[in-house]
Design a protein around this motif. Structure first.
Motif, short mmCIF file in Angstrom:
data_model
loop_
_atom_site.label_atom_id
_atom_site.label_comp_id
_atom_site.label_asym_id
_atom_site.label_seq_id
_atom_site.Cartn_x
_atom_site.Cartn_y
_atom_site.Cartn_z
N ASN A 93 64.65 -71.37 55.83
CA ASN A 93 63.56 -72.25 56.28
C ASN A 93 62.29 -72.05 55.58
OD1 ASN A 93 64.93 -73.70 58.60
ND2 ASN A 93 65.36 -71.54 59.19
N LEU A 94 62.21 -71.00 54.87
CA LEU A 94 60.87 -70.84 54.27
C LEU A 94 60.85 -70.66 52.87
CD1 LEU A 94 58.98 -68.37 56.77
CD2 LEU A 94 58.36 -70.49 56.23
N TRP A 95 61.55 -70.08 52.21
CA TRP A 95 61.37 -69.70 50.79
C TRP A 95 62.73 -70.13 49.80
CZ3 TRP A 95 64.62 -66.01 48.07
CH2 TRP A 95 65.39 -65.22 48.89
N ARG A 96 63.85 -70.19 50.38
CA ARG A 96 65.07 -70.69 49.22
C ARG A 96 65.74 -72.16 49.63
NH1 ARG A 96 68.35 -68.51 45.67
NH2 ARG A 96 67.67 -66.19 45.88
N LEU A 101 61.32 -77.39 52.77
CA LEU A 101 60.98 -76.12 53.44
C LEU A 101 60.00 -76.41 54.47
CD1 LEU A 101 61.01 -73.68 50.29
CD2 LEU A 101 62.99 -73.93 52.17
N ALA A 102 59.97 -75.47 55.43
CA ALA A 102 59.05 -75.56 56.41
C ALA A 102 57.60 -74.56 55.99
CB ALA A 102 59.34 -74.80 57.77
N ASP A 103 56.53 -75.05 56.51
CA ASP A 103 55.21 -74.44 56.10
C ASP A 103 55.14 -72.91 56.83
OD1 ASP A 103 54.54 -76.42 54.39
OD2 ASP A 103 54.05 -77.55 55.81
N LEU A 104 55.65 -73.11 58.12
CA LEU A 104 55.33 -72.09 59.23
C LEU A 104 56.69 -71.87 60.02
CD1 LEU A 104 53.43 -70.21 60.72
CD2 LEU A 104 52.78 -72.25 61.91
N MET A 105 57.16 -70.67 60.20
CA MET A 105 58.01 -70.54 61.43
C MET A 105 57.12 -69.51 62.49
SD MET A 105 61.64 -69.35 59.93
CE MET A 105 62.40 -69.40 61.50
N LEU A 106 57.70 -70.19 63.81
CA LEU A 106 57.17 -69.53 64.81
C LEU A 106 58.26 -68.70 65.37
CD1 LEU A 106 54.64 -72.10 66.25
CD2 LEU A 106 53.91 -69.98 65.08
N HIS A 107 57.93 -68.01 66.71
CA HIS A 107 58.63 -67.06 67.19
C HIS A 107 59.65 -66.19 66.46
CE1 HIS A 107 60.32 -67.10 71.82
NE2 HIS A 107 61.52 -66.27 70.91
N VAL A 108 58.57 -65.59 65.68
CA VAL A 108 59.42 -64.33 64.56
C VAL A 108 58.92 -63.08 65.14
CG1 VAL A 108 58.93 -63.54 62.19
CG2 VAL A 108 59.30 -66.03 62.59
N PRO A 109 59.77 -62.27 65.09
CA PRO A 109 59.17 -60.85 65.59
C PRO A 109 58.10 -60.31 64.64
CG PRO A 109 61.59 -60.95 65.60
CD PRO A 109 61.19 -62.14 65.03
N ASN A 110 56.99 -59.72 65.13
CA ASN A 110 56.04 -59.06 64.27
C ASN A 110 56.39 -57.55 64.03
OD1 ASN A 110 52.94 -57.88 63.91
ND2 ASN A 110 53.34 -60.27 63.30
N ASP A 111 57.27 -57.43 63.16
CA ASP A 111 57.76 -56.06 62.90
C ASP A 111 57.76 -55.62 61.61
OD1 ASP A 111 60.23 -54.47 63.91
OD2 ASP A 111 60.78 -54.70 61.77
#
Length: 287
Positions: free
Chosen positions: A93-96, A104-114
């Motif tokens: 979704n973001l880089w490949r 591609l999406a510019d932004l994904m949400l609901h991502v673990p901040n890990d």
């Protein structure tokens, strides 16, 4: 399942499959000049994002709308299926991208901040968190005298979404003592319906998932239902922060999105969004 994938965010990802050449990132100026922010959210992820009546609804949907509004651009929202792990979701979704070369999406949400997730994915830059997920239990007063520890489960049945973080927590707790108690369901909503229907006096899940499912069923605020959070050490995380992600060469976009998310939290906007979905506001670390 999303909660399980959040739990495993710090573990190794799968090798990338062959795909079309990487698409160009869209930094903030490009997003602004295009007039549209492309945001990827997870499908079938109530109460955060799902299709209902053919329309995307949920907490993350409204957060994405608020971020696009703060950036003064339109919103191109896409609901995507969750893959085997977050690493693969970033790639797709973001880089490949996919084999068809879809935008591609510019932004994904609901991502673990890990931290380990960030270190492992150098093509991606994580945006500041906006919500804290917490594992919890709903239980029936009158059937249980109280619920302060796992021992209070006793011989009672527990409704839980299969392959979720709550499922893994219960499967591994006290050497697997509670495995015979578990009644597995396809998702949180089905588990909640079983709980409300009397199939199990205990419902396990994230606090947001439980509250959202009870609210959607018109059963929020019942006097005979209580919620409890029990922290358990080990591999299974009882709490994790959710944030966003962009491509690493779009960091100026990440900072602008982060500022919009901070303003949404500090101004009470996120609390109002959560309330519309029957969910208790859960600020991430640092707020």
């Amino acid at each position: 399942m999303l909660t399980r994938r959040a739990l495993l965010a710090g573990l190794g990802g799968l090798a990338a499959l062959p795909a079309s050449p990487p698409a160009s990132a869209r930094p903030l100026d490009d997003v602004a000049s295009s007039g549209t922010l492309r945001v990827a959210l997870y499908a079938e992820n109530a109460p955060f994002s799902e299709l209902r009546g053919g329309k995307p609804v949920g907490i993350d949907v409204e957060v994405a709308e608020a971020v696009a509004g703060a950036l003064k651009v339109g919103l191109d929202l896409r609901l995507v299926d969750a893959g085997e792990n977050v690493d693969g979701d970033f790639r797709l979704n973001l880089w490949r991208g996919d084999l068809a070369g879809s935008p591609l999406a510019d932004l994904m949400l609901h991502v673990p901040n890990d931290k380990m997730l960030a270190l492992r994915n150098e093509q991606v830059f994580l945006v500041r968190p906006y919500f804290a997920q917490r594992l919890a239990f709903a239980w029936r007063r009158g059937v249980l005298e109280g619920f302060e520890s796992f021992a209070d489960i006793g011989a009672h049945a527990v409704a839980v979404e299969g392959a979720s973080a709550s499922d893994m927590q219960l499967l591994t707790a006290e050497g697997g003592r509670y495995r015979p108690n578990l009644k597995h369901f396809r998702n949180q909503e089905e588990a909640a319906r079983a709980f409300l229907g009397g199939e199990a006096p205990i419902l396990a899940g994230t606090r947001a998932g439980i509250e959202g499912a009870l609210f959607a069923a018109g059963q929020a605020g019942r006097d005979d239902v209580a919620l409890t959070e029990i922290a358990l050490g080990g591999l299974v995380k009882s709490r994790w922060d959710l944030g966003g992600a962009v491509r690493t060469d779009s960091r100026d976009l990440a900072y602008a999105v982060g500022d919009a998310l901070a303003a949404l939290i500090e101004g009470g906007g996120l609390r109002a969004i959560c309330a519309r979905h029957g969910v208790t506001d859960s600020p991430p670390s640092g707020f």
